[in-house]
Write a protein that holds these residues in place. Sequence first.
Motif, mmCIF file in Angstrom:
data_model
loop_
_atom_site.group_PDB
_atom_site.id
_atom_site.type_symbol
_atom_site.label_atom_id
_atom_site.label_comp_id
_atom_site.label_asym_id
_atom_site.label_seq_id
_atom_site.Cartn_x
_atom_site.Cartn_y
_atom_site.Cartn_z
ATOM 1 N N ILE A 87 -73.115 27.318 17.231
ATOM 2 C CA ILE A 87 -72.131 26.290 17.556
ATOM 3 C C ILE A 87 -71.214 26.930 18.590
ATOM 4 O O ILE A 87 -70.620 27.987 18.339
ATOM 5 C CB ILE A 87 -71.305 25.849 16.339
ATOM 6 C CG1 ILE A 87 -72.207 25.303 15.233
ATOM 7 C CG2 ILE A 87 -70.271 24.798 16.762
ATOM 8 C CD1 ILE A 87 -71.452 24.921 13.959
ATOM 9 N N ARG A 88 -71.136 26.294 19.738
ATOM 10 C CA ARG A 88 -70.314 26.809 20.835
ATOM 11 C C ARG A 88 -69.204 25.825 21.166
ATOM 12 O O ARG A 88 -69.364 24.617 21.011
ATOM 13 C CB ARG A 88 -71.173 27.034 22.076
ATOM 14 C CG ARG A 88 -72.268 28.049 21.839
ATOM 15 C CD ARG A 88 -73.130 28.197 23.042
ATOM 16 N NE ARG A 88 -74.206 29.143 22.778
ATOM 17 C CZ ARG A 88 -75.044 29.542 23.692
ATOM 18 N NH1 ARG A 88 -74.947 29.105 24.930
ATOM 19 N NH2 ARG A 88 -75.985 30.403 23.377
ATOM 20 N N GLY A 89 -68.110 26.360 21.663
ATOM 21 C CA GLY A 89 -66.991 25.527 22.071
ATOM 22 C C GLY A 89 -67.217 24.921 23.442
ATOM 23 O O GLY A 89 -67.598 25.627 24.371
ATOM 24 N N ARG A 90 -67.067 23.631 23.551
ATOM 25 C CA ARG A 90 -67.035 22.813 24.763
ATOM 26 C C ARG A 90 -68.313 22.730 25.586
ATOM 27 O O ARG A 90 -68.737 21.647 25.937
ATOM 28 C CB ARG A 90 -65.903 23.259 25.680
ATOM 29 C CG ARG A 90 -64.545 22.916 25.159
ATOM 30 C CD ARG A 90 -63.496 23.014 26.234
ATOM 31 N NE ARG A 90 -64.036 22.506 27.483
ATOM 32 C CZ ARG A 90 -63.676 22.942 28.678
ATOM 33 N NH1 ARG A 90 -62.790 23.882 28.802
ATOM 34 N NH2 ARG A 90 -64.212 22.437 29.764
ATOM 35 N N THR A 91 -68.898 23.867 25.986
ATOM 36 C CA THR A 91 -70.029 23.843 26.911
ATOM 37 C C THR A 91 -71.170 24.713 26.397
ATOM 38 O O THR A 91 -70.986 25.518 25.482
ATOM 39 C CB THR A 91 -69.626 24.368 28.311
ATOM 40 O OG1 THR A 91 -69.331 25.759 28.208
ATOM 41 C CG2 THR A 91 -68.425 23.616 28.868
ATOM 42 N N GLN A 92 -72.321 24.595 27.051
ATOM 43 C CA GLN A 92 -73.477 25.383 26.630
ATOM 44 C C GLN A 92 -73.270 26.874 26.846
ATOM 45 O O GLN A 92 -73.962 27.695 26.252
ATOM 46 C CB GLN A 92 -74.740 24.908 27.332
ATOM 47 C CG GLN A 92 -74.753 25.149 28.831
ATOM 48 C CD GLN A 92 -75.898 24.425 29.502
ATOM 49 O OE1 GLN A 92 -76.152 23.255 29.257
ATOM 50 N NE2 GLN A 92 -76.596 25.132 30.366
ATOM 51 N N THR A 93 -72.297 27.249 27.661
ATOM 52 C CA THR A 93 -71.978 28.663 27.857
ATOM 53 C C THR A 93 -70.650 29.027 27.198
ATOM 54 O O THR A 93 -70.129 30.122 27.413
ATOM 55 C CB THR A 93 -71.919 29.008 29.361
ATOM 56 O OG1 THR A 93 -70.944 28.165 29.989
ATOM 57 C CG2 THR A 93 -73.270 28.831 30.024
ATOM 58 N N GLY A 94 -70.132 28.122 26.379
ATOM 59 C CA GLY A 94 -68.859 28.362 25.700
ATOM 60 C C GLY A 94 -68.950 29.460 24.656
ATOM 61 O O GLY A 94 -70.038 29.955 24.322
ATOM 62 N N ALA A 95 -67.796 29.827 24.137
ATOM 63 C CA ALA A 95 -67.725 30.869 23.116
ATOM 64 C C ALA A 95 -68.525 30.475 21.878
ATOM 65 O O ALA A 95 -68.467 29.316 21.440
ATOM 66 C CB ALA A 95 -66.271 31.127 22.730
ATOM 67 N N VAL A 96 -69.263 31.424 21.319
ATOM 68 C CA VAL A 96 -70.015 31.182 20.089
ATOM 69 C C VAL A 96 -69.020 31.223 18.929
ATOM 70 O O VAL A 96 -68.385 32.233 18.671
ATOM 71 C CB VAL A 96 -71.127 32.229 19.886
ATOM 72 C CG1 VAL A 96 -71.822 32.007 18.547
ATOM 73 C CG2 VAL A 96 -72.129 32.162 21.033
ATOM 74 N N LEU A 97 -68.894 30.090 18.247
ATOM 75 C CA LEU A 97 -67.965 29.970 17.124
ATOM 76 C C LEU A 97 -68.625 30.291 15.793
ATOM 77 O O LEU A 97 -67.993 30.833 14.892
ATOM 78 C CB LEU A 97 -67.371 28.561 17.093
ATOM 79 C CG LEU A 97 -66.714 28.104 18.409
ATOM 80 C CD1 LEU A 97 -66.318 26.647 18.314
ATOM 81 C CD2 LEU A 97 -65.532 28.988 18.750
ATOM 82 N N HIS A 98 -69.891 29.914 15.668
ATOM 83 C CA HIS A 98 -70.676 30.163 14.459
ATOM 84 C C HIS A 98 -72.139 30.336 14.868
ATOM 85 O O HIS A 98 -72.576 29.753 15.859
ATOM 86 C CB HIS A 98 -70.588 28.985 13.473
ATOM 87 C CG HIS A 98 -69.210 28.649 13.029
ATOM 88 N ND1 HIS A 98 -68.551 29.348 12.054
ATOM 89 C CD2 HIS A 98 -68.351 27.689 13.454
ATOM 90 C CE1 HIS A 98 -67.350 28.830 11.875
ATOM 91 N NE2 HIS A 98 -67.208 27.825 12.716
ATOM 92 N N ALA A 99 -72.886 31.083 14.103
ATOM 93 C CA ALA A 99 -74.323 31.248 14.315
ATOM 94 C C ALA A 99 -75.006 31.219 12.950
ATOM 95 O O ALA A 99 -74.537 31.850 12.005
ATOM 96 C CB ALA A 99 -74.623 32.553 15.042
ATOM 97 N N PHE A 100 -76.105 30.466 12.871
ATOM 98 C CA PHE A 100 -76.764 30.243 11.585
ATOM 99 C C PHE A 100 -78.259 30.468 11.662
ATOM 100 O O PHE A 100 -78.897 30.168 12.665
ATOM 101 C CB PHE A 100 -76.539 28.794 11.120
ATOM 102 C CG PHE A 100 -75.105 28.419 10.963
ATOM 103 C CD1 PHE A 100 -74.403 28.756 9.811
ATOM 104 C CD2 PHE A 100 -74.446 27.722 11.962
ATOM 105 C CE1 PHE A 100 -73.081 28.410 9.659
ATOM 106 C CE2 PHE A 100 -73.123 27.361 11.810
ATOM 107 C CZ PHE A 100 -72.432 27.708 10.662
#
Length: 113
Positions: A84-97
């Motif tokens: 799950i990334r913030g705003r864009t496909q290159t955004g900060a990774v917020l969560h990874a599952f």
Amino acid sequence: MAITAKDVEELHTYAAGVMGRADHHAGKVKGIALALLGGIIWRGEPDSIRIRRFAGSPANMLWVNIAGKTYVFAYNHETEKIEIRGRTQTGAVLHAFDDTNTAADIEAAFRAL
């Protein structure tokens, strides 16, 4: 180009594609992908789900607005996780599952968004 997922049919096509590709390339996220889709449906704002298209078919990237913010869900081939990334496909990774995560992990992440 992204399209807006306004009905269950489009989400069904996307989910079927994700699960089909998981069979071949991403076996470590098959189960958690279903939980993430449930979270997207639960918390996503109506008419905000957009699915990336590649060669005319849904790809492994989805945008959704939750609580007024845009999040991107994308499969990372290097880590073999759905991020799950913030705003864009290159955004900060917020969560990874991946499949080591539980449904409770997904619920907690979605509540925090």
